[in-house]
Design an enzyme around this catalytic site. Structure first.
Site, PDB file in Angstrom:
ATOM      1  N   THR A  33      53.570   6.383 -22.378  1.00 10.62           N
ATOM      2  CA  THR A  33      53.252   7.616 -23.089  1.00 10.62           C
ATOM      3  C   THR A  33      53.266   7.277 -24.576  1.00 10.62           C
ATOM      4  OG1 THR A  33      54.206   9.044 -21.405  1.00 10.62           O
ATOM      5  CG2 THR A  33      54.256   9.894 -23.646  1.00 10.62           C
ATOM      6  N   ARG A  49      50.425  18.035 -11.198  1.00 10.47           N
ATOM      7  CA  ARG A  49      51.736  17.871 -11.852  1.00 10.47           C
ATOM      8  C   ARG A  49      51.547  17.780 -13.378  1.00 10.47           C
ATOM      9  NH1 ARG A  49      54.141  13.910 -15.507  1.00 10.47           N
ATOM     10  NH2 ARG A  49      56.392  13.976 -15.193  1.00 10.47           N
ATOM     11  N   GLY A  52      53.865  17.183 -16.954  1.00  8.73           N
ATOM     12  CA  GLY A  52      55.177  16.781 -17.449  1.00  8.73           C
ATOM     13  C   GLY A  52      55.527  17.458 -18.760  1.00  8.73           C
ATOM     14  N   THR A 106      59.322  10.415 -24.895  1.00 12.76           N
ATOM     15  CA  THR A 106      58.749   9.605 -23.823  1.00 12.76           C
ATOM     16  C   THR A 106      59.817   9.371 -22.765  1.00 12.76           C
ATOM     17  OG1 THR A 106      57.833   7.463 -23.209  1.00 12.76           O
ATOM     18  CG2 THR A 106      59.231   7.481 -25.162  1.00 12.76           C
ATOM     19  N   GLY A 107      59.422   9.485 -21.503  1.00 17.41           N
ATOM     20  CA  GLY A 107      60.396   9.249 -20.439  1.00 17.41           C
ATOM     21  C   GLY A 107      60.170  10.151 -19.251  1.00 17.41           C
ATOM     22  N   GLY A 166      59.565  12.965 -17.450  1.00 13.82           N
ATOM     23  CA  GLY A 166      59.077  14.249 -17.938  1.00 13.82           C
ATOM     24  C   GLY A 166      59.850  15.444 -17.418  1.00 13.82           C
TER      25      GLY A 166
HETATM   26  N1  GLY Z   1      56.922  11.834 -20.237  1.00 17.66           N
HETATM   27  C1  GLY Z   1      55.630  11.856 -19.684  1.00 17.66           C
HETATM   28  C2  GLY Z   1      55.551  12.454 -18.363  1.00 17.66           C
HETATM   29  O1  GLY Z   1      56.551  12.508 -17.645  1.00 17.66           O
HETATM   30  O2  GLY Z   1      54.481  12.894 -17.988  1.00 17.66           O
END
Ligand code: GLY
Length: 312
Positions: A178, A206, A208, A229-230, A232
């Site tokens: 990301t 889905r 995030g 970032t991580g 979601g």
């Molecule tokens: N952090 C990006 C996601 O989980 O989509």
């Protein structure tokens, strides 16, 4: 007022020195440096934080090393669904798109939503129709596909797993990330932008944290700009980006304290991993992560970019 500065990330995860060849490392460092320099140039010319973060994220989307735009991960159905958000700390305006597959640069679409619609978030076909009406050409979704991401999907499906973009064992080519940017300009304005392909093998539909204001992206001139970032789902449940702003505004915490509280305590407590990049109104920078590594960089105007990948 602090000195103008930009910070960027290209994703956090199981990134360690032993698994990275010097050539791979050099490619990431060069890509991250070029993006920081592009942002610094905009800020040095008196450009806005909003323009600097938009351009930085556009460049990161164009780079197939990262999981946004070209090189985005696949859904369970073998499609791409991209999410992006941009927020202006001066006006608290924000724009976002989610679940889009025909927009070459989702961050530019997010900016269009912010500046040319009465809405904050447009999804799927509605987002496609809106940006097309604004004159942005729609692209073929295969534009985002790479053989490496297809392999990653097949490995994830074989193991029946939904996988973060930065899961090393499933990603030997190390195409993590990301992406995001935060900046402070010479006028004292903060801005943030985040963009992603999401998670490999995610269910179609889905969404995030990335396109959700306050979860994966937030900016407020009163305190801070944040891009996450991580994992979601955990960043959504903790409202991670806004929580950092709230800890500073209501809790009186410093930037470093607020970021550490969210990234090192609250996110792991719910089983999440990842990191944030954040800049406060004074121009302090924080780049904390609770994973093995995070592709990251920042640069004050007039200084050389600082780039990092691993834990220090
Ligand atoms: N952090 C990006 C996601 O989980 O989509």
């Amino acid at each position: 007022m602090g000195k103008a500065v930009i910070a960027i990330h290209g994703g956090a995860g199981a990134i360690n020195r032993a698994q990275m060849t010097p050539e791979q490392e050099q490619r990431y460092i060069a890509a991250l440096s070029a993006v920081v320099e592009a942002g610094q140039a905009i800020l040095a010319a008196g450009g806005s934080a909003l323009d600097a973060v938009t351009e930085a994220v556009r460049l990161l989307e164009e780079c197939p090393l990262f999981n946004a735009g070209k090189g985005a991960v696949f859904t369970h159905a073998g499609t791409h669904e991209l999410d992006a958000c941009v927020m202006d700390g001066y006006s608290l305006r924000a724009g976002a798109v989610a679940g889009v597959s025909r927009i070459e640069n989702p961050v530019l679409a997010a900016r269009l939503v912010m500046e040319h619609s009465p809405h904050v978030l447009l999804v799927g076909e509605g987002a496609h129709a809106f940006v097309a009406a604004q004159g942005m050409p729609l692209v073929d979704p295969t534009l985002f596909s790479t053989p490496e991401r297809r392999d990653q999907l097949e490995r994830a499906q074989a193991g029946d797993r939904v996988v973060l973009d930065h899961d090393a064992p499933l990603d030997p080519d190390r195409k993590f990330g990301t992406v995001g940017a935060v900046a402070l300009d010479v006028e004292g304005n903060l801005a943030a932008a985040t963009s992603t392909g999401g998670m490999t093998n995610k269910l179609p539909g889905r969404v995030g944290d990335t396109p959700l204001v306050g979860a994966g992206c937030y900016a407020n001139n009163a305190n801070v700009a944040v891009s996450c970032t991580g994992t979601g789902e955990v960043f959504m449940r903790t409202l991670a980006a806004y929580d950092i702003a709230a800890l500073m505004e209501y809790g009186g915490m410093s930037l470093q304290e607020a970021c550490a509280g969210v990234v090192m305590d609250k996110i792991p407590a719910l089983g999440g991993s990842g990191g944030v990049i954040a800049i406060d109104r004074e121009g302090n920078v924080a780049l904390p992560f609770n994973s093995e590594g995070m592709y990251r960089g920042y640069g004050y105007v007039g200084d050389a970019p600082n780039i990092g990948i691993y834990q220090e």
